[in-house]
Enzyme design. Structure first.
Site, mmCIF file in Angstrom:
data_model
loop_
_atom_site.group_PDB
_atom_site.id
_atom_site.type_symbol
_atom_site.label_atom_id
_atom_site.label_comp_id
_atom_site.label_asym_id
_atom_site.label_seq_id
_atom_site.Cartn_x
_atom_site.Cartn_y
_atom_site.Cartn_z
ATOM 1 C CB THR A 184 7.200 -9.301 -7.152
ATOM 2 O OG1 THR A 184 7.080 -7.972 -6.599
ATOM 3 C CG2 THR A 184 6.756 -10.288 -6.111
ATOM 4 C CE1 TYR A 185 6.461 -3.335 -11.139
ATOM 5 C CE2 TYR A 185 7.388 -3.725 -8.978
ATOM 6 C CZ TYR A 185 6.697 -2.918 -9.855
ATOM 7 O OH TYR A 185 6.239 -1.713 -9.443
ATOM 8 N N GLY A 186 11.562 -6.683 -9.882
ATOM 9 C CA GLY A 186 12.809 -5.972 -10.128
ATOM 10 C C GLY A 186 13.763 -6.039 -8.967
ATOM 11 C CE LYS A 187 18.889 -9.233 -9.952
ATOM 12 N NZ LYS A 187 20.094 -9.657 -10.602
ATOM 13 C CB VAL A 188 15.706 -2.710 -4.426
ATOM 14 C CG1 VAL A 188 15.892 -1.359 -3.744
ATOM 15 C CG2 VAL A 188 14.238 -2.895 -4.815
ATOM 16 C CE LYS A 247 9.696 -2.013 -6.567
ATOM 17 N NZ LYS A 247 8.593 -1.966 -5.605
ATOM 18 C CG ASP A 300 2.779 -7.693 -0.538
ATOM 19 O OD1 ASP A 300 2.582 -8.655 0.228
ATOM 20 O OD2 ASP A 300 3.731 -7.653 -1.348
ATOM 21 N N GLY A 352 17.763 -5.522 -2.446
ATOM 22 C CA GLY A 352 16.451 -6.168 -2.513
ATOM 23 C C GLY A 352 16.263 -6.924 -3.811
ATOM 24 C CD GLU A 353 16.277 -10.880 -7.113
ATOM 25 O OE1 GLU A 353 17.436 -11.314 -7.145
ATOM 26 O OE2 GLU A 353 15.741 -10.270 -8.046
HETATM 27 P P1 ADP Z 1 9.166 -5.686 -4.393
HETATM 28 O O1 ADP Z 1 7.879 -5.345 -5.005
HETATM 29 O O2 ADP Z 1 10.118 -6.216 -5.351
HETATM 30 O O3 ADP Z 1 9.024 -6.479 -3.122
HETATM 31 P P2 ADP Z 1 10.083 -3.463 -2.716
HETATM 32 O O4 ADP Z 1 9.738 -2.061 -3.018
HETATM 33 O O5 ADP Z 1 9.418 -4.120 -1.553
HETATM 34 O O6 ADP Z 1 9.861 -4.301 -4.047
HETATM 35 O O7 ADP Z 1 11.652 -3.559 -2.533
HETATM 36 C C1 ADP Z 1 12.298 -4.798 -2.260
HETATM 37 C C2 ADP Z 1 13.211 -4.635 -1.058
HETATM 38 O O8 ADP Z 1 14.201 -3.631 -1.322
HETATM 39 C C3 ADP Z 1 12.507 -4.169 0.207
HETATM 40 O O9 ADP Z 1 12.001 -5.291 0.927
HETATM 41 C C4 ADP Z 1 13.608 -3.442 0.962
HETATM 42 O O10 ADP Z 1 14.374 -4.342 1.721
HETATM 43 C C5 ADP Z 1 14.486 -2.869 -0.162
HETATM 44 N N1 ADP Z 1 14.117 -1.468 -0.379
HETATM 45 C C6 ADP Z 1 13.044 -0.998 -1.027
HETATM 46 N N2 ADP Z 1 13.003 0.340 -1.001
HETATM 47 C C7 ADP Z 1 14.081 0.758 -0.302
HETATM 48 C C8 ADP Z 1 14.605 2.034 0.114
HETATM 49 N N3 ADP Z 1 13.999 3.170 -0.213
HETATM 50 N N4 ADP Z 1 15.746 2.040 0.827
HETATM 51 C C9 ADP Z 1 16.361 0.900 1.158
HETATM 52 N N5 ADP Z 1 15.927 -0.319 0.816
HETATM 53 C C10 ADP Z 1 14.791 -0.412 0.107
HETATM 54 MG MG MG Z 2 8.276 -5.849 -1.263
#
Ligand code: ADP
Ligand code: MG
Length: 375
Positions: A46-50, A65, A158, A43-44
């Site tokens: 708004t305020y960090g990579k996942v 995250k 959101d 994941g990419e």
């Molecule tokens: P942001 O605020 O950056 O959008 P998110 O929490 O939505 O942060 O995380 C970004 C993306 O990362 C999500 O859209 C999802 O695809 C992936 N992601 C987030 N949490 C998890 C998780 N627990 N397991 C797998 N993927 C996740």
């Molecule tokens: Mg998100």
């Protein structure tokens, strides 16, 4: 600034559990080297990579995250603090659980149980077929999660497919509380809640936000939920505006322009006059969706997507809607066990980009061949 924020937090009294909201535990992972082995980025945000990662001791898969701290001059980011505080106050099967916080080489991570997919990723894979009973299951879980939040006076703010996680064993969890807020106690004599209206990804923004409302409530999440119900069937976002004004036009185009009979106090919204359209259109909602949804499903979608927020159905009412009693019955999400690959919005986007590039290369190749032939 910090004080105001904490007040907001406390105001949602049911949300509050401990005396001081914020971080309750912090794991230092660098004593014996990192505990989590990173596997790949999923994941990419708004305020960090996942990142997808594996706990080296237990073998458990997690999502890390990363919090972007470099942009914060004054210590720990307020938004992250708010997100962590809220997450720690939740306990529901359909809301993501924060396992722990971790610090590694001056970086701070939230640690979550890993979920193989998000709704956006799944819906973008056309080869993943979802039956009507399975859609009902997904949507019921989504409503259960939102109903829980709304009961606790928390607005997510959101709602969209990429913030809805789904595990291979068919459990749905709402995530991303970066924008969520505990509702202030509503006492009109004291002050209007006055939240910022810069929330919600454009395509899921309800008309009241597009018209400048700052005293909105849980109904803004319900609009997003309604959009997602339709999206389960259409596989793409229904109102795809390119900017805020265009977004409102996209909504009018399908739902019809605002009728005073349905929404008498719409003219009190800050941007109502400025954005008043010089045309009238009737709703094309039935024409567009009547044919692809069952009668009850259509009725539910229409009730969630009422233009007037005061008329929008609540999550609790939606859970009691006849749609959940009519045939076909809810089906288990077994199919997810057989899905090849793991689909988050991030991978789905990358795949689309790769496919576009391939197409482009093929076109260029064909053009070159044609040119050679004509020489
Ligand atoms: P942001 O605020 O950056 O959008 P998110 O929490 O939505 O942060 O995380 C970004 C993306 O990362 C999500 O859209 C999802 O695809 C992936 N992601 C987030 N949490 C998890 C998780 N627990 N397991 C797998 N993927 C996740
Ligand atoms: Mg998100």
């Amino acid at each position: 600034m910090g004080e105001v924020d904490e007040d907001d937090y406390r105001a949602g009294n049911e949300v509050q559990r401990s005396e001081s909201p914020g971080i309750r535990f912090m794991q230092r992972s660098n004593i014996n080297g990192p505990i989590y082995e990173r596997i790949q980025q999923v994941g990419e945000g708004t305020y960090g990579k996942v990142y997808k990662a594996k706990n080296k001791i237990t073998g458990a898969l997690v999502a890390l995250k990363r919090l972007r701290l470099e942009t914060e001059r004054e210590g720990f980011p307020i938004t992250a603090n708010r997100e962590i505080g809220l997450l720690q106050s939740f306990d529901h099967r359909n809301i993501v659980g924060l396992s722990e916080m971790m610090v590694e080489r001056n970086q701070v991570f939230m640690v979550f149980p890993y979920m193989s997919h998000d709704l956006s990723g799944i819906l973008q894979q056309q080869e993943i077929k979802i039956s009507d009973g399975e859609k009902k299951n997904i949507f019921r879980q989504l409503l259960e999660g939102i109903n829980y939040l709304h009961k606790k006076r928390v607005i997510h703010r959101d709602i969209k497919g990429s913030n809805i996680l789904i595990s291979t064993d068919g459990v749905l969890k709402i995530t991303d509380f970066g924008l969520a807020r505990a509702m202030k106690n509503i006492n009109p004599k004291v002050e209007s809640p006055n939240y910022t209206n810069r929330v919600i990804t454009l395509w899921y923004r309800p008309p009241e936000i597009l018209l400048g409302s700052t005293d909105y409530g849980r109904e803004i999440d319900i609009w997003g939920i309604g959009c997602l119900l339709l999206e389960l069937f259409t596989r793409h976002a229904v109102f795809q505006g390119t900017n805020e004004v265009d977004q409102l036009l996209k909504v009018y185009d399908i739902m019809g322009t605002i009728k005073t009979s349905e929404w008498p106090d719409a003219d009190r919204l800050p941007w109502f006059e400025m954005l008043r359209p010089n045309f009238h259109t009737e709703s094309k909602f039935k024409e567009k969706f009547g044919g692809i949804l069952s009668t009850e499903c259509f009725d539910l979608a229409a009730s969630l997507l009422r233009m007037n927020p005061a008329q929008r159905m609540t999550a609790e009412e939606a859970l009691r809607h006849p749609y959940f009693q009519e045939e076909p019955a809810e089906a288990s999400l077994e199919f997810l066990k057989h899905v090849r690959g793991e689909w988050h919005e991030f991978e789905a986007k990358r795949k689309r980009k790769e496919m576009r590039q391939q197409q482009l290369q093929q076109q260029q190749h064909q053009q070159q061949q044609q040119q050679r032939m004509s020489i």
